[in-house]
Design an enzyme around this catalytic site. Structure first.
Site, PDB file in Angstrom:
ATOM      1  N   ASP A   1      46.495  -1.606 -39.221  1.00  0.00           N
ATOM      2  CA  ASP A   1      45.041  -1.755 -39.146  1.00  0.00           C
ATOM      3  C   ASP A   1      44.512  -0.933 -37.981  1.00  0.00           C
ATOM      4  O   ASP A   1      45.031  -1.023 -36.860  1.00  0.00           O
ATOM      5  CB  ASP A   1      44.646  -3.220 -38.959  1.00  0.00           C
ATOM      6  CG  ASP A   1      44.990  -4.074 -40.171  1.00  0.00           C
ATOM      7  OD1 ASP A   1      45.204  -3.499 -41.255  1.00  0.00           O
ATOM      8  OD2 ASP A   1      45.059  -5.308 -40.023  1.00  0.00           O
TER       9      ASP A   1
ATOM     10  N   ASP B   1      52.413  -6.819 -38.990  1.00  0.00           N
ATOM     11  CA  ASP B   1      51.656  -5.582 -39.123  1.00  0.00           C
ATOM     12  C   ASP B   1      51.452  -4.992 -37.739  1.00  0.00           C
ATOM     13  O   ASP B   1      51.898  -5.546 -36.732  1.00  0.00           O
ATOM     14  CB  ASP B   1      50.318  -5.817 -39.849  1.00  0.00           C
ATOM     15  CG  ASP B   1      49.382  -6.716 -39.048  1.00  0.00           C
ATOM     16  OD1 ASP B   1      49.766  -7.174 -37.943  1.00  0.00           O
ATOM     17  OD2 ASP B   1      48.260  -6.972 -39.529  1.00  0.00           O
TER      18      ASP B   1
ATOM     19  N   ASP C   1      48.409  -3.243 -35.205  1.00  0.00           N
ATOM     20  CA  ASP C   1      46.964  -3.064 -35.019  1.00  0.00           C
ATOM     21  C   ASP C   1      46.710  -2.138 -33.839  1.00  0.00           C
ATOM     22  O   ASP C   1      47.345  -2.253 -32.789  1.00  0.00           O
ATOM     23  CB  ASP C   1      46.290  -4.414 -34.743  1.00  0.00           C
ATOM     24  CG  ASP C   1      46.556  -5.431 -35.846  1.00  0.00           C
ATOM     25  OD1 ASP C   1      46.541  -5.036 -37.019  1.00  0.00           O
ATOM     26  OD2 ASP C   1      46.787  -6.611 -35.524  1.00  0.00           O
TER      27      ASP C   1
END
Length: 557
Positions: free
Chosen positions: A481, A336, A338
């Site tokens: 995120d 992912d 961030d």
């Protein structure tokens, strides 16, 4: 010893489809050493050799003329032979399984070249096992600190085979919710990553911290046999494979995955057919399962950052956006992306996240988002709350749309064509925003075409072509995120969100046990002086803790 009569009978057998021994090369009898090669690879190479007419023995005997090994030195093979023959494995030994003086100790290179040629190739010096000094206790006398936060742990290190084995066992423990066991394996792996040289013998690890009996047993097995039976069994177990597959679904944790596994659900396809009621995050995670489990590359992360920066600056000029997580530690891929957001004017960041999310949704960039507010209040924190990996910043867990159009090499921006890395676009006519239509007005113009180049783009295209969504499309889903921190807490948030997870755990453990302090991603509290210690940089936090500053690239514990 095989009786002479039986040996003569066996030697007369010619090769057939079953791969029996042959007389094609009667002067060459090969023994493949399993040590460090592994049983499965040895079996494969044996079948390959017998299929080409080579005489491959599975048991050590006096008839052996060629001993072939992989990743072993001549001294290591001779030591192994001594153990097998009771000290009679040296040249001239007369034991039952002793080898004659004419035996050749060869590297796997000779075997593979012979397989390619179809005959035993001439033995050259480069084929013979090289002698090397027996590993001493050099590492044992090196002072290795107990805490990972005291050590430099680079991304690339010398003991990958060992750390990979320990990481498998750590992951299995974590999926079984055995946190203590998982941490023990992680700490052992982190120590090996920090060592300045390759570990070639278990004796090199004598006296070093963080190595429990279980970890040492696994390490020794890998060093001696090339693989760990426990690791191999774990990797091929149905439960481990099922838990990895199910927790790979966005929104699914270990508890839920374990419950589903006990119900007979072992993969996303089983789950889809089960009729289970899923929450919104799990539904979106199941829908984009393949894409969300593809690695995200650094260029893609940077490109997403450009979009995030435009969104943030559109609603709060002067705000600062930092790429955090594994990418900040030097990784080139991740699961992912961030970002940490702040503003130099304390207080101006309050309420920022809903505005950023609305901008992104209006542009059609979000497939899913869940936003939480900031619940941290310093006046009520202090030492009463234990140090935790979880913080209470304003956050948004989201899934972005990343364009994967790989037919061109340029994108168009307001400044004309330029070479570009993968990025996000708002050109797809199908929006997945739940509440906002596309906006045609934008004070920060976005790129209108995009390309992803290389193997990664091709892999993405293949996955998307078989997506559960209808028809092929030119974008994929990526987990992103977003975290908003007040400027006074930014250094602590940056440290906490950079990782690695074990490095952060060790920092908090050091603070509590060695300094009587409490560290979180919000603040550092001195329990002796009963006051907060302020810091405007990571370097200041390390100084407060009495630690040498470790740069992000060396925090890969």
């Amino acid at each position: 010893m095989v009786p002479l009569k039986r040996r003569k009978v066996n030697c007369s057998v010619t090769s057939d489809s079953s791969g029996d021994r042959t007389r094609k090369f009667p002067g060459v009898v090969i023994f493949l050493l399993e040590r460090k090669m592994g049983a499965s690879r040895r079996a494969f190479l044996t079948r390959l050799g017998r299929g080409k007419g080579f005489n491959i023995e599975y048991s050590l005997s006096r008839s052996i003329t060629h001993i072939v090994s992989e990743n072993n030195s001549g001294e290591e093979v001779r030591t192994w032979l001594d153990l097998q023959t009771g000290g009679q494995g040296r040249e001239g030994g007369e034991g039952r399984t002793a080898r004659p003086g004419s035996v050749h100790l060869l590297d796997i290179v000779w075997y593979t070249e012979s397989m390619h040629a179809g005959i035993p190739v001439v033995i050259l010096d480069r084929h013979r096992l090289q002698e090397r000094e027996k590993p001493g206790l050099e590492l044992a006398v090196v002072s290795v600190p107990s805490y990972a936060c005291q050590r430099h742990t680079p991304l690339l290190h010398h003991n990958t085979i060992l750390t990979d084995a320990l990481s498998i066992l750590a992951e299995n423990a974590e999926l079984s919710e055995n946190e203590g066991r998982g941490v023990a394996f992680r700490r052992a792996a982190a120590l090996l990553k920090s060592l300045p040289q390759e570990v070639r013998g278990a004796e090199q690890l004598r006296g070093l911290p963080c190595l429990g009996e279980h970890s040492l047993r696994v390490i020794k097995e890998v060093l001696e046999d090339g693989v760990s039976h426990e690791v191999e069994t774990t990797m091929h177990s149905e439960q481990f494979k099922a838990m990895k597959a199910l927790t790979g679904i966005f929104g699914v944790g270990a508890k839920t995955a374990d419950r589903w596994f006990r119900e007979g659900i072992h993969n996303p396809s089983n789950l889809q057919r089960s009729g289970h009621t899923l929450n919104r995050a799990q539904r979106i995670g199941l829908k984009y399962y393949d894409e969300l489990n593809l690695p995200v590359t650094k260029p893609e992360a940077v490109a997403i950052g450009q979009i995030v920066e435009r969104a943030v600056h559109a609603v709060l000029p002067g705000a600062e956006i930092t790429l955090i997580g594994g990418f900040r530690r030097g990784k080139q891929t991740g699961h992912d992306v961030d970002f940490l957001i702040t503003h130099p004017d304390e207080g101006r960041e309050e309420g920022l996240m809903p505005k950023v999310v609305s901008w992104l949704e209006a542009q059609g960039f979000l497939l899913y988002q869940k936003t939480t507010g900031n619940s941290y209040l310093e006046s009520k924190e202090g030492p009463a709350r234990p140090a935790s990996n979880m913080d209470r910043f304003e956050r948004c867990f989201s899934i972005f749309r990343l364009s994967t159009d790989n037919e061109g090499r340029e994108i168009q921006t307001g400044d004309g064509p330029q070479t570009y890395s993968p990025t996000l676009t708002n050109t797809d006519p199908h929006t997945h925003s739940d509440t906002h239509p596309h906006s045609k007005t934008d004070s920060h113009p976005l790129p209108q075409t995009l390309v992803v180049v290389g193997d990664h783009a091709q892999k993405v295209s293949r996955v998307l072509g078989h997506s559960q969504c209808s028809g092929p499309r030119s974008w994929r889903a990526v987990r992103v995120d977003l975290v908003v921190s007040p400027y006074s807490q930014f250094a602590f948030a940056l440290l906490g969100w950079t990782g690695s997870k074990l490095f952060e755990r060790e920092l908090r453990r050091w603070a509590v046990h060695e300094k009587a302090m409490t560290l979180s991603s919000h603040a550092l509290y001195d329990r002796k002086r009963m006051q907060y210690l302020r810091a405007s940089s990571e370097e200041e936090i390390f100084a407060h803790l009495g630690l040498e500053y470790i740069p992000p690239c060396d925090r890969n514990a």
